[in-house]
Write a protein that holds these residues in place. Structure first.
Motif, mmCIF file in Angstrom:
data_model
loop_
_atom_site.group_PDB
_atom_site.id
_atom_site.type_symbol
_atom_site.label_atom_id
_atom_site.label_comp_id
_atom_site.label_asym_id
_atom_site.label_seq_id
_atom_site.Cartn_x
_atom_site.Cartn_y
_atom_site.Cartn_z
ATOM 1 N N GLU A 1 0.870 -1.111 -0.098
ATOM 2 C CA GLU A 1 0.049 -0.067 0.155
ATOM 3 C C GLU A 1 0.970 1.330 -0.131
ATOM 4 O OE1 GLU A 1 -3.282 2.589 0.158
ATOM 5 O OE2 GLU A 1 -2.991 0.372 -0.583
ATOM 6 N N GLN A 2 1.886 1.188 0.699
ATOM 7 C CA GLN A 2 2.858 2.261 0.668
ATOM 8 C C GLN A 2 3.224 2.660 -0.926
ATOM 9 O OE1 GLN A 2 5.958 2.535 3.644
ATOM 10 N NE2 GLN A 2 5.015 1.263 4.934
ATOM 11 N N GLN A 3 3.730 1.624 -1.471
ATOM 12 C CA GLN A 3 4.314 1.586 -2.691
ATOM 13 C C GLN A 3 3.276 2.249 -3.747
ATOM 14 O OE1 GLN A 3 7.316 1.005 -4.083
ATOM 15 N NE2 GLN A 3 6.711 1.835 -6.092
ATOM 16 N N ARG A 4 1.935 1.870 -3.526
ATOM 17 C CA ARG A 4 0.795 2.380 -4.369
ATOM 18 C C ARG A 4 0.684 3.774 -3.921
ATOM 19 N NH1 ARG A 4 -4.549 3.992 -4.304
ATOM 20 N NH2 ARG A 4 -4.472 3.843 -2.355
ATOM 21 N N ILE A 5 0.734 4.299 -2.869
ATOM 22 C CA ILE A 5 0.822 5.888 -2.489
ATOM 23 C C ILE A 5 1.941 6.732 -3.001
ATOM 24 C CG2 ILE A 5 0.694 7.257 -0.566
ATOM 25 C CD1 ILE A 5 -1.005 5.043 1.146
ATOM 26 N N VAL A 6 2.917 5.764 -2.942
ATOM 27 C CA VAL A 6 4.077 6.659 -3.393
ATOM 28 C C VAL A 6 4.178 6.815 -4.973
ATOM 29 C CG1 VAL A 6 6.682 6.166 -3.810
ATOM 30 C CG2 VAL A 6 5.876 5.812 -1.672
ATOM 31 N N GLU A 7 3.737 5.938 -5.566
ATOM 32 C CA GLU A 7 3.686 6.149 -7.250
ATOM 33 C C GLU A 7 2.726 7.281 -7.310
ATOM 34 O OE1 GLU A 7 2.434 2.203 -8.609
ATOM 35 O OE2 GLU A 7 4.558 1.290 -8.005
ATOM 36 N N MET A 8 1.522 7.295 -6.561
ATOM 37 C CA MET A 8 0.731 8.356 -7.108
ATOM 38 C C MET A 8 1.171 9.813 -6.612
ATOM 39 S SD MET A 8 -3.149 6.690 -5.720
ATOM 40 C CE MET A 8 -3.877 7.814 -6.399
ATOM 41 N N LEU A 9 1.672 9.741 -5.521
ATOM 42 C CA LEU A 9 2.276 11.175 -4.956
ATOM 43 C C LEU A 9 3.508 11.629 -5.539
ATOM 44 C CD1 LEU A 9 1.333 10.818 -1.212
ATOM 45 C CD2 LEU A 9 0.259 12.121 -2.910
ATOM 46 N N ASP A 10 4.294 10.771 -6.056
ATOM 47 C CA ASP A 10 5.678 11.140 -6.885
ATOM 48 C C ASP A 10 5.390 11.653 -8.087
ATOM 49 O OD1 ASP A 10 7.357 10.302 -4.841
ATOM 50 O OD2 ASP A 10 7.999 8.475 -5.873
ATOM 51 N N CYS A 11 4.090 11.340 -8.679
ATOM 52 C CA CYS A 11 3.700 12.050 -10.171
ATOM 53 C C CYS A 11 3.342 13.469 -9.748
ATOM 54 C CB CYS A 11 2.399 11.289 -10.501
ATOM 55 S SG CYS A 11 2.767 9.658 -11.223
ATOM 56 N N PHE A 12 2.913 13.891 -8.488
ATOM 57 C CA PHE A 12 2.308 15.261 -8.357
ATOM 58 C C PHE A 12 3.696 15.630 -7.986
ATOM 59 C CE2 PHE A 12 -1.727 13.500 -7.803
ATOM 60 C CZ PHE A 12 -2.723 14.409 -8.540
ATOM 61 N N ASP A 13 4.339 15.308 -7.080
ATOM 62 C CA ASP A 13 5.726 15.658 -6.529
ATOM 63 C C ASP A 13 6.674 16.304 -7.621
ATOM 64 O OD1 ASP A 13 7.471 16.459 -4.480
ATOM 65 O OD2 ASP A 13 8.701 14.877 -5.028
ATOM 66 N N ALA A 14 6.770 15.453 -8.689
ATOM 67 C CA ALA A 14 7.586 15.663 -9.780
ATOM 68 C C ALA A 14 6.881 16.795 -10.568
ATOM 69 C CB ALA A 14 7.705 14.465 -10.783
ATOM 70 N N LEU A 15 5.631 16.864 -10.703
ATOM 71 C CA LEU A 15 5.037 18.033 -11.553
ATOM 72 C C LEU A 15 5.287 19.468 -10.635
ATOM 73 C CD1 LEU A 15 3.424 18.766 -13.892
ATOM 74 C CD2 LEU A 15 1.375 18.531 -12.377
ATOM 75 N N VAL A 16 5.277 19.609 -9.401
ATOM 76 C CA VAL A 16 5.389 20.707 -8.653
ATOM 77 C C VAL A 16 6.656 21.166 -8.016
ATOM 78 C CG1 VAL A 16 2.957 20.452 -8.193
ATOM 79 C CG2 VAL A 16 4.591 19.858 -6.532
ATOM 80 N N ASN A 17 7.566 19.912 -7.886
ATOM 81 C CA ASN A 17 8.912 20.343 -7.261
ATOM 82 C C ASN A 17 9.949 19.988 -8.143
ATOM 83 O OD1 ASN A 17 7.872 21.028 -4.435
ATOM 84 N ND2 ASN A 17 7.323 19.220 -4.135
ATOM 85 N N SER A 18 10.158 19.188 -8.999
ATOM 86 C CA SER A 18 11.398 18.845 -10.015
ATOM 87 C C SER A 18 11.841 20.077 -10.602
ATOM 88 C CB SER A 18 10.962 17.558 -10.648
ATOM 89 O OG SER A 18 12.181 17.194 -11.435
#
Length: 397
Positions: A349-366
């Protein structure tokens, strides 16, 4: 560019005349007001904006400051102390008396053109201010009054303003889009990291998901033996900015590693800043590196938590952590961070959450992809063309 070059060849083939900024309009003195007074009279939605140093301002009601001190025409504000610069403002406003502003009204001069030109002079004025005072860089009125501004024909000025306004509008649109995506990221992060009490999720202190924690050190400043020719990445808290770290601005030497308290940490640690303005911000190091003493470094136990899950958890609880700061600088410490409760669903479940949030994180922070990268590219493009458009040949003597 070609149209502007054609206009220059047509109207000023022998170069462009320059005039002193102080001769192009009225210099406004502002109003005598203290920071505490600004705070006490602030009124949300008030029609008059009162500017102080940096980005500080207060909106106030009519009559809150003397009417004679209010500027009601578009003007260029000089940020004369600390972070030297200029701002263009169109609404009714005033400013503290250690600042000043120019209302350009000379015939044949476009005020926005003057503002854009002044932006190209910011770096040299900052250097001038630093040469006068290192502790608090400061300009004088004469520094800007005597600053020479090129004044090409009004047709040229307006053509340049149109080009630079288009860049400015695009940048504003990207900034608005970035802010909207940040809000979206925060919404989904909060939703995905909120669990029902009976959801089979463990809650433990943050310190219990760590194999090892550490902080770093700062080798003696100015010591050539510790810095010159160094190749070891050394992270400072100002570089902890909600982004993956692939390199550091400063490097230290092998001698610093042997003789000081700095130490290597492996890649994929969650690093939390514990001091000053950076306190409670986090990042993940994608390379082995060392840090200063104001970084708290957590090596995450992969049997309990995904390191990216921990990073997103810290991001969600940024305000909570920051609010626990102590002392005049609101600093954190290792005990506060390790005591932060963290909810741990299954690793899947952590991996599933990470995959979703990483997409947003890359969009706004990368800074290598997504909106921040596009915004940085547009700013670079804007500065390049602004410099090119506002470089003129002087009139031959």
């Amino acid at each position: 560019m070609s149209r502007i070059e054609d206009l220059l060849r047509e109207h000023c083939p022998n170069g462009v005349e320059r005039k002193a900024l102080g001769a192009l309009g009225r210099r406004n003195k502002g109003t005598s007001i203290t920071a505490s007074r600004m705070k006490s009279i602030q009124e949300h939605g008030g029609p008059i904006r009162v500017f102080a140093a940096g980005a500080t301002f207060a909106d106030v009601a009519e009559g809150a400051v003397p009417a004679k001190d209010v500027i009601r025409v578009p003007s260029i504000i000089v940020k004369s102390r600390g972070n030297i610069g200029f701002a263009f403002y169109e609404g009714p406003f005033t400013h503290k008396t250690e600042m000043w502003s120019y209302s350009i009204d000379a015939d044949g001069v476009d005020q926005k053109f003057v503002y854009y030109y002044l932006l190209t002079q910011t770096a040299s004025l900052q250097e001038l201010a630093r040469s006068k005072s290192v502790k608090l860089p400061q300009l004088t009125v004469s520094d800007t009054d005597t600053l020479l501004v090129p004044v090409p024909p009004i047709e040229v000025q307006r053509a340049i303003v149109n080009v630079l306004d288009a860049f400015t509008e695009l940048e504003a649109e990207l900034e608005a889009e970035l802010e909207a995506r940040r809000l979206q990221y925060a919404h989904y992060r909060n939703a995905l990291l909120t669990f029902a009490e009976a959801g089979g999720v463990r809650r433990i202190p943050m310190g219990d998901v760590c194999i090892k924690t550490s902080s770093g050190a700062t080798p003696l400043a100015g010591s050539p033996a510790y810095y010159e020719g160094g190749t070891i990445p050394w992270l400072r808290t100002q570089e902890v900015v909600w982004a993956d770290v692939w390199d550091t601005e400063m490097k230290v030497t092998e001698q610093a590693l042997k003789e000081t308290a700095i130490k290597w940490i492996p890649e994929n640690c969650v690093i939390v800043a514990i001091s000053g303005a950076s306190a409670a911000r986090a990042c993940v190091n994608k390379i082995p590196l060392t840090t200063n003493q104001h970084c708290f470094n957590m090596q995450i136990d992969p049997a309990q938590a995904h390191y990216r899950y921990v990073y997103h958890w810290v991001s969600k609880h940024y305000e909570e952590l920051k609010g626990q700061g102590r002392g005049a600088r609101a600093d954190l410490n290792s005990s506060i961070i390790k005591a932060l409760p963290i909810d741990l669903p299954s690793l899947d479940e952590q991996q599933r959450i990470v995959e979703m949030l990483d997409c947003f994180d890359a969009l706004v922070n990368s800074r290598s992809e997504g909106l921040p990268a596009e915004l940085e590219a547009r700013r670079g493009q804007y500065e390049y063309y602004r410099g090119k458009l506002l470089a003129f040949e002087e009139v031959a003597a």
